[in-house]
Design a protein around this motif. Structure first.
Motif, short mmCIF file in Angstrom:
data_model
loop_
_atom_site.label_atom_id
_atom_site.label_comp_id
_atom_site.label_asym_id
_atom_site.label_seq_id
_atom_site.Cartn_x
_atom_site.Cartn_y
_atom_site.Cartn_z
N PHE A 118 0.85 -1.20 0.00
CA PHE A 118 0.00 0.00 0.00
C PHE A 118 0.88 1.24 0.00
N GLU A 119 0.51 2.20 -0.82
CA GLU A 119 1.23 3.47 -0.81
C GLU A 119 1.01 4.15 0.54
N PRO A 120 2.03 4.75 1.12
CA PRO A 120 1.92 5.33 2.47
C PRO A 120 0.84 6.41 2.56
N VAL A 121 0.03 6.33 3.60
CA VAL A 121 -1.00 7.34 3.89
C VAL A 121 -1.01 7.57 5.39
N THR A 122 -1.63 8.66 5.79
CA THR A 122 -1.89 8.92 7.21
C THR A 122 -3.35 8.59 7.47
N LEU A 123 -3.61 7.79 8.48
CA LEU A 123 -4.99 7.41 8.78
C LEU A 123 -5.84 8.65 9.07
N PRO A 124 -7.11 8.59 8.72
CA PRO A 124 -8.00 9.73 9.01
C PRO A 124 -8.33 9.80 10.50
N THR A 125 -8.95 10.90 10.90
CA THR A 125 -9.35 11.09 12.29
C THR A 125 -10.80 11.53 12.37
N VAL A 126 -11.39 11.25 13.52
CA VAL A 126 -12.74 11.72 13.83
C VAL A 126 -12.66 12.56 15.09
N GLN A 127 -13.19 13.76 15.04
CA GLN A 127 -13.17 14.66 16.21
C GLN A 127 -14.57 14.74 16.79
N ILE A 128 -14.67 14.41 18.08
CA ILE A 128 -15.96 14.39 18.77
C ILE A 128 -16.03 15.57 19.73
N LYS A 129 -17.12 16.31 19.64
CA LYS A 129 -17.31 17.47 20.51
C LYS A 129 -18.61 17.30 21.31
N ALA A 130 -18.54 17.65 22.59
CA ALA A 130 -19.72 17.60 23.44
C ALA A 130 -19.52 18.54 24.62
N ASN A 131 -20.59 19.21 25.03
CA ASN A 131 -20.48 20.09 26.19
C ASN A 131 -21.07 19.40 27.42
N THR A 132 -20.78 19.92 28.56
CA THR A 132 -21.30 19.52 29.87
C THR A 132 -20.78 18.17 30.38
N VAL A 133 -20.05 17.41 29.56
CA VAL A 133 -19.58 16.09 30.02
C VAL A 133 -18.08 15.97 29.80
N ASN A 134 -17.48 15.02 30.52
CA ASN A 134 -16.04 14.80 30.36
C ASN A 134 -15.73 13.44 29.73
N GLU A 135 -16.77 12.71 29.30
CA GLU A 135 -16.55 11.49 28.56
C GLU A 135 -17.78 11.16 27.72
N VAL A 136 -17.56 10.45 26.62
CA VAL A 136 -18.64 10.02 25.75
C VAL A 136 -18.44 8.55 25.41
N ALA A 137 -19.47 7.94 24.86
CA ALA A 137 -19.37 6.55 24.41
C ALA A 137 -19.17 6.53 22.90
N VAL A 138 -18.08 5.90 22.47
CA VAL A 138 -17.78 5.77 21.04
C VAL A 138 -17.86 4.29 20.69
N ASN A 139 -18.83 3.94 19.87
CA ASN A 139 -19.06 2.53 19.53
C ASN A 139 -19.07 1.67 20.79
N ASP A 140 -19.84 2.15 21.80
CA ASP A 140 -20.04 1.46 23.08
C ASP A 140 -18.81 1.44 23.98
N GLN A 141 -17.80 2.22 23.65
CA GLN A 141 -16.61 2.31 24.49
C GLN A 141 -16.48 3.74 25.03
#
Length: 333
Positions: free
Chosen positions: A138-161
């Motif tokens: 595979f030609e070299p690439v940088t993996l993509p990213t997902v940025q999650i934003k939420a107010n009032t909390v200090n943790e979220v569930a991402v795909n049940d984690q």
């Protein structure tokens, strides 16, 4: 009479058979090279590693650069969950580059939660094994990213984690294709699940902005505290209850024992997020007052019942599990 095959004829038969065997072997090698050792097969192998949650193997096959951020979605059960909605994955026939025949492009078509999507991979022929079989990288690439934003909390569930947020933000590195779902639910606040499909590398993160809403339990807590405050005001047997939004003004004399406040209509609770904090919309209460007035000039006694609407506000101090309501007495409308 026994027939005998001459030595030259026998040698010819063996030579012919050998040629056929070699031809079949070469043909099989060519077919295998076009299937099992093809660029599109390498893409299929990558996908199998992803759906199996084998992040290390997938990363080694891709040789991709991992960006900064939370790596929870790059391996194990969370990785499997990012692939659960990817179905009917099919790597199309590789398309060689016009400028470099060793560089091939493979388009993979699939469904992401039932919606048609596709991802593009670029691979390079890096050599051969056993003379016949192509090796692809595979030609070299940088993996993509997902940025999650939420107010009032200090943790979220991402795909049940559950993952932590720093100042309401978290950035995750992900493979592609993948489906990232995010949500959260606490005693006081919650956000419905929102998901994004990542189909390839990108310079900027794919964003998930979670819309925070107060829970029914939170509204019930605020409502209960406001009602308790108003009931305590109504229990005061005076014309101007201390620290309360309602009052009654009269030039007549009033016997305190006849004063009786009650709440005819409690406020409707509405909470909104404004300027970085949760605020309570202005409140309106209808108070009922029964009393007996005595005219100072004639001495006449008159029983009265008055219904009036008053307004007030309240300051909220909140966390994910606690809420404080401090009413601020207002004015009559």
């Amino acid at each position: 009479m026994k027939s005998r095959i001459s030595v030259p004829r026998l040698a010819l038969r063996w030579a012919t058979a050998a040629i056929i065997i070699v031809a079949l072997a070469v043909t099989s090698a060519i077919v295998a090279n076009r299937t099992l050792f093809s660029a599109e097969h390498a893409v299929e192998s990558l996908h199998k590693h992803l759906i199996a949650g084998e992040g290390a193997e997938a990363l080694g096959l891709m040789g991709a650069q991992v960006p900064q951020g939370d790596a929870v979605a790059l391996d194990g059960e969370v990785l499997k969950r990012t692939q659960a909605g990817i179905t009917e994955f099919d790597a199309q026939k590789a398309d060689p580059s016009e400028n470099d025949p060793d560089v091939h492009t493979v388009i993979a078509k699939y469904k992401a939660n039932g919606v048609d999507q596709e991802s593009t991979y670029t691979l390079r022929r890096s050599g051969k094994s056993w003379l016949f079989f192509d090796q692809w990288s595979f030609e070299p690439v940088t993996l993509p990213t997902v940025q999650i934003k939420a107010n009032t909390v200090n943790e979220v569930a991402v795909n049940d984690q559950k993952i932590p947020l720093v100042k309401g933000v978290s950035t995750l590195a992900v493979f592609y294709p993948s489906i990232t779902d995010a949500s959260f639910s606490t005693k006081n606040f919650e956000a419905d699940t929102r998901g994004v499909v990542v189909t390839g590398p990108a310079k900027e993160p794919v964003e998930i902005s979670l819309k925070t809403q107060p829970t029914k339990e939170f509204i019930a807590q605020v409502n209960s505290k406001v009602r308790t405050y108003l009931n305590e005001c109504a229990a005061q047997q005076v014309l101007m209850p201390s620290g309360c939004p309602f009052a009654y003004h009269t030039p007549s004399r009033v016997n305190p024992e006849t004063i009786e406040w009650s709440i005819a209509k409690y406020p409707t609770i509405e909470v909104n997020y404004y300027n970085g904090a949760w605020v309570l919309s202005p409140l309106k209460v209808t108070a009922k007052l029964s009393l007996t007035e005595q005219d100072l000039r004639t001495g006449t006694l008159e029983k009265k019942t008055v219904n009036e609407q008053f307004s007030f506000t309240a300051q909220l101090t909140t966390s994910t599990s606690e809420v404080s309501v401090v009413p601020v007495a207002g004015t009559e409308e």
